[in-house]
Design a protein around this motif. Structure first.
Motif, PDB file in Angstrom:
ATOM      1  N   TYR A 172       1.028  -1.325   0.015  1.00  0.00           N
ATOM      2  CA  TYR A 172      -0.247   0.344   0.136  1.00  0.00           C
ATOM      3  C   TYR A 172       0.675   1.462   0.470  1.00  0.00           C
ATOM      4  CZ  TYR A 172      -4.102   2.345   0.797  1.00  0.00           C
ATOM      5  OH  TYR A 172      -5.473   3.335   0.622  1.00  0.00           O
ATOM      6  N   ASN A 173       2.352   0.950   0.634  1.00  0.00           N
ATOM      7  CA  ASN A 173       2.653   2.228   0.928  1.00  0.00           C
ATOM      8  C   ASN A 173       3.879   2.001   0.063  1.00  0.00           C
ATOM      9  OD1 ASN A 173       6.055   3.001   2.934  1.00  0.00           O
ATOM     10  ND2 ASN A 173       4.452   4.759   2.145  1.00  0.00           N
ATOM     11  N   GLY A 174       4.037   0.996  -0.789  1.00  0.00           N
ATOM     12  CA  GLY A 174       5.380   0.878  -2.093  1.00  0.00           C
ATOM     13  C   GLY A 174       6.143   0.331  -1.601  1.00  0.00           C
ATOM     14  N   LEU A 175       6.899  -0.955  -2.564  1.00  0.00           N
ATOM     15  CA  LEU A 175       7.580  -1.526  -1.883  1.00  0.00           C
ATOM     16  C   LEU A 175       9.182  -1.127  -2.358  1.00  0.00           C
ATOM     17  CD1 LEU A 175       5.980  -4.796  -4.214  1.00  0.00           C
ATOM     18  CD2 LEU A 175       6.418  -4.455  -1.393  1.00  0.00           C
ATOM     19  N   GLY A 176       9.372   0.593  -1.980  1.00  0.00           N
ATOM     20  CA  GLY A 176      10.606   0.760  -2.716  1.00  0.00           C
ATOM     21  C   GLY A 176      12.205   0.115  -0.769  1.00  0.00           C
ATOM     22  N   TYR A 177      11.289  -0.248  -0.488  1.00  0.00           N
ATOM     23  CA  TYR A 177      11.733  -0.667   1.144  1.00  0.00           C
ATOM     24  C   TYR A 177      12.849  -2.141   0.450  1.00  0.00           C
ATOM     25  CZ  TYR A 177      10.297   3.690   3.097  1.00  0.00           C
ATOM     26  OH  TYR A 177      10.536   4.828   3.418  1.00  0.00           O
ATOM     27  N   ALA A 178      11.656  -3.018   0.490  1.00  0.00           N
ATOM     28  CA  ALA A 178      11.862  -4.202   0.324  1.00  0.00           C
ATOM     29  C   ALA A 178      13.305  -4.245  -0.425  1.00  0.00           C
ATOM     30  CB  ALA A 178      10.388  -4.891  -0.091  1.00  0.00           C
ATOM     31  N   ALA A 179      12.530  -3.434  -2.473  1.00  0.00           N
ATOM     32  CA  ALA A 179      13.765  -3.669  -3.073  1.00  0.00           C
ATOM     33  C   ALA A 179      15.315  -3.126  -2.778  1.00  0.00           C
ATOM     34  CB  ALA A 179      13.165  -2.531  -3.839  1.00  0.00           C
ATOM     35  N   ARG A 180      15.483  -2.648  -1.052  1.00  0.00           N
ATOM     36  CA  ARG A 180      16.715  -1.850  -1.008  1.00  0.00           C
ATOM     37  C   ARG A 180      16.804  -3.067   0.032  1.00  0.00           C
ATOM     38  NH1 ARG A 180      18.646   3.754  -1.784  1.00  0.00           N
ATOM     39  NH2 ARG A 180      16.810   4.924  -2.918  1.00  0.00           N
ATOM     40  N   GLY A 181      16.344  -4.190   0.738  1.00  0.00           N
ATOM     41  CA  GLY A 181      16.623  -5.245   1.477  1.00  0.00           C
ATOM     42  C   GLY A 181      16.536  -4.107   2.699  1.00  0.00           C
ATOM     43  N   LYS A 182      15.418  -3.187   2.658  1.00  0.00           N
ATOM     44  CA  LYS A 182      14.779  -2.509   4.183  1.00  0.00           C
ATOM     45  C   LYS A 182      14.221  -3.012   4.561  1.00  0.00           C
ATOM     46  CE  LYS A 182      18.686   1.101   3.590  1.00  0.00           C
ATOM     47  NZ  LYS A 182      19.419   0.492   4.765  1.00  0.00           N
ATOM     48  N   PRO A 183      13.635  -2.479   6.172  1.00  0.00           N
ATOM     49  CA  PRO A 183      12.956  -2.830   6.806  1.00  0.00           C
ATOM     50  C   PRO A 183      11.364  -1.589   6.033  1.00  0.00           C
ATOM     51  CG  PRO A 183      13.821  -2.751   8.152  1.00  0.00           C
ATOM     52  CD  PRO A 183      14.671  -2.811   6.809  1.00  0.00           C
ATOM     53  N   SER A 184      10.259  -1.570   6.422  1.00  0.00           N
ATOM     54  CA  SER A 184       9.369  -0.871   6.045  1.00  0.00           C
ATOM     55  C   SER A 184       9.581   0.630   7.228  1.00  0.00           C
ATOM     56  CB  SER A 184       8.140  -1.043   4.664  1.00  0.00           C
ATOM     57  OG  SER A 184       7.490   0.566   4.681  1.00  0.00           O
ATOM     58  N   PRO A 185       9.819   1.717   7.730  1.00  0.00           N
ATOM     59  CA  PRO A 185       9.230   2.444   8.528  1.00  0.00           C
ATOM     60  C   PRO A 185       7.708   2.655   8.276  1.00  0.00           C
ATOM     61  CG  PRO A 185      10.166   3.837   6.456  1.00  0.00           C
ATOM     62  CD  PRO A 185      10.137   2.326   6.195  1.00  0.00           C
ATOM     63  N   TYR A 186       6.867   2.304   7.549  1.00  0.00           N
ATOM     64  CA  TYR A 186       4.912   2.592   6.996  1.00  0.00           C
ATOM     65  C   TYR A 186       4.842   1.806   8.150  1.00  0.00           C
ATOM     66  CZ  TYR A 186       1.011   3.311   4.871  1.00  0.00           C
ATOM     67  OH  TYR A 186      -0.739   3.471   4.260  1.00  0.00           O
ATOM     68  N   ILE A 187       5.842  -0.228   8.203  1.00  0.00           N
ATOM     69  CA  ILE A 187       5.434  -1.076   9.007  1.00  0.00           C
ATOM     70  C   ILE A 187       5.739  -1.496  10.043  1.00  0.00           C
ATOM     71  CG2 ILE A 187       5.108  -3.439   9.097  1.00  0.00           C
ATOM     72  CD1 ILE A 187       3.650  -2.028   6.701  1.00  0.00           C
ATOM     73  N   TRP A 188       7.242  -0.957  10.462  1.00  0.00           N
ATOM     74  CA  TRP A 188       7.896  -0.912  11.730  1.00  0.00           C
ATOM     75  C   TRP A 188       8.453   0.133  12.505  1.00  0.00           C
ATOM     76  CZ3 TRP A 188       7.264  -5.803  12.722  1.00  0.00           C
ATOM     77  CH2 TRP A 188       6.658  -6.581  11.796  1.00  0.00           C
ATOM     78  N   SER A 189       7.984   1.029  11.910  1.00  0.00           N
ATOM     79  CA  SER A 189       8.798   2.470  12.838  1.00  0.00           C
ATOM     80  C   SER A 189       7.821   2.481  14.321  1.00  0.00           C
ATOM     81  CB  SER A 189       8.212   4.051  12.388  1.00  0.00           C
ATOM     82  OG  SER A 189       8.417   5.008  12.798  1.00  0.00           O
ATOM     83  N   GLY A 190       9.031   3.092  15.260  1.00  0.00           N
ATOM     84  CA  GLY A 190       8.515   2.586  16.625  1.00  0.00           C
ATOM     85  C   GLY A 190       9.106   1.459  17.197  1.00  0.00           C
ATOM     86  N   THR A 191       9.294   0.378  16.252  1.00  0.00           N
ATOM     87  CA  THR A 191       9.867  -0.823  17.199  1.00  0.00           C
ATOM     88  C   THR A 191      11.556  -0.929  16.676  1.00  0.00           C
ATOM     89  OG1 THR A 191       9.285  -2.534  14.752  1.00  0.00           O
ATOM     90  CG2 THR A 191       7.755  -1.897  15.931  1.00  0.00           C
ATOM     91  N   ASP A 192      11.814  -2.369  17.117  1.00  0.00           N
ATOM     92  CA  ASP A 192      13.531  -2.503  17.277  1.00  0.00           C
ATOM     93  C   ASP A 192      13.617  -3.036  16.145  1.00  0.00           C
ATOM     94  OD1 ASP A 192      12.466  -4.803  17.521  1.00  0.00           O
ATOM     95  OD2 ASP A 192      13.760  -5.266  19.206  1.00  0.00           O
ATOM     96  N   GLN A 193      13.233  -3.472  15.009  1.00  0.00           N
ATOM     97  CA  GLN A 193      13.024  -3.487  13.260  1.00  0.00           C
ATOM     98  C   GLN A 193      13.775  -2.444  12.950  1.00  0.00           C
ATOM     99  OE1 GLN A 193      13.124  -7.358  12.965  1.00  0.00           O
ATOM    100  NE2 GLN A 193      12.655  -6.707  15.048  1.00  0.00           N
ATOM    101  N   TYR A 194      13.523  -1.065  13.397  1.00  0.00           N
ATOM    102  CA  TYR A 194      13.684   0.090  12.055  1.00  0.00           C
ATOM    103  C   TYR A 194      14.973   1.045  13.099  1.00  0.00           C
ATOM    104  CZ  TYR A 194      12.630   4.863  10.091  1.00  0.00           C
ATOM    105  OH  TYR A 194      13.049   5.632   9.394  1.00  0.00           O
ATOM    106  N   VAL A 195      15.350   1.134  12.004  1.00  0.00           N
ATOM    107  CA  VAL A 195      16.454   2.389  12.275  1.00  0.00           C
ATOM    108  C   VAL A 195      16.281   3.854  11.954  1.00  0.00           C
ATOM    109  CG1 VAL A 195      19.099   2.839  12.852  1.00  0.00           C
ATOM    110  CG2 VAL A 195      18.142   1.426  13.157  1.00  0.00           C
ATOM    111  N   SER A 196      16.635   3.618  10.832  1.00  0.00           N
ATOM    112  CA  SER A 196      16.097   4.556   9.687  1.00  0.00           C
ATOM    113  C   SER A 196      15.570   5.019   8.637  1.00  0.00           C
ATOM    114  CB  SER A 196      17.755   5.686   9.845  1.00  0.00           C
ATOM    115  OG  SER A 196      18.229   5.379   9.233  1.00  0.00           O
ATOM    116  N   GLY A 197      15.662   5.535   7.679  1.00  0.00           N
ATOM    117  CA  GLY A 197      16.067   5.689   6.128  1.00  0.00           C
ATOM    118  C   GLY A 197      14.383   5.837   6.106  1.00  0.00           C
TER     119      GLY A 197
END
Length: 234
Positions: free
Chosen positions: A126-151
């Motif tokens: 829904y937000n876009g697969l740009g993070y997955a293409a970069r191999g990064k967890p999406s902040p749209y999903i994981w912001s506020g948890t320990d699975q996300y740092v920055s980007g």
């Protein structure tokens, strides 16, 4: 192209491991409370999309502002300028939500996998697969948890590795919502919109005919019925 099955598995694994590092409970309580839940459920009944999915998208896109389009948070009464562009205007929030879920990519109303992994991956699409293409967890999903740092994509198509998403992510919101509302489950089952009846279960195949149970309409069935009528057997 992103492997959605692999992404679903990765999101399910992150869900199992994730720990909240911010407070989600206040916003979660607002999302599960009436009359907001009633409005989400009304759209869910028409689209087949779980109400809690709609709720967290509404929060992410517009901080639960009812005067915006669910698709991208643009004003309800104007034609949208952000992706998806050219939608609206809409008279009600429900009209805009229906359009976003049914008529716009990623066509959430067509999704049939509402397991944890499937739900989170549909949210990521829904937000876009740009993070997955970069191999990064999406902040749209994981912001506020320990699975996300920055980007973060600071606008459509523009990624900044140093920016930290300040909004609460969908995964943490969903987890907090499940603690407040036990009706929220991730069964993976197909959700059928109101007015669309599920396909009937197939009838079991008939048993192999025999002298004791001949096929219906056969000569053997005729003689069995005749025998029963003559001798009064039932």
């Amino acid at each position: 192209m992103t492997d959605l099955k692999a992404l679903s598995a990765a999101n399910a694994a992150r869900w199992a491991e994730a720990k909240s590092i911010r407070n989600f409970s206040t916003v979660a309580a607002r999302l599960v409370s009436a009359p907001a839940k009633d409005r989400y459920q009304a759209v869910s009944a028409k689209t087949g999309v779980p109400w809690f999915f709609i709720a967290v998208v509404h929060e992410r896109e517009a901080s639960q502002n009812w005067n915006t389009q669910l698709g991208q948070g643009d004003p309800l009464g104007s034609v949208s300028v952000h992706v998806p562009k050219g939608r609206g205007p809409f008279k009600t929030w429900e009209d805009g939500a229906y359009d976003a879920l049914v008529n716009c990519a990623p066509f959430a109303a067509r999704n049939r996998d509402w397991s944890v992994g499937g739900t989170l991956t549909m949210l990521e699409q829904y937000n876009g697969l740009g993070y997955a293409a970069r191999g990064k967890p999406s902040p749209y999903i994981w912001s506020g948890t320990d699975q996300y740092v920055s980007g973060k994509y600071v606008r459509d198509g523009v990624f900044d590795a140093s920016v930290v998403d300040q909004q609460l992510g969908c995964a943490g919101l969903l987890r907090a919502m499940t603690q407040l509302d036990p009706t929220i489950t991730f069964t993976g089952a197909k959700i059928v919109p109101a007015g669309r009846a599920p396909s009937p279960a197939p009838k079991p195949p008939p048993a192999n005919p025999s002298i004791h149970a001949p096929a219906k309409g056969s000569l053997g069935a005729f003689f069995v019925d005749l025998f029963k009528s003559l001798f009064g057997r039932k």
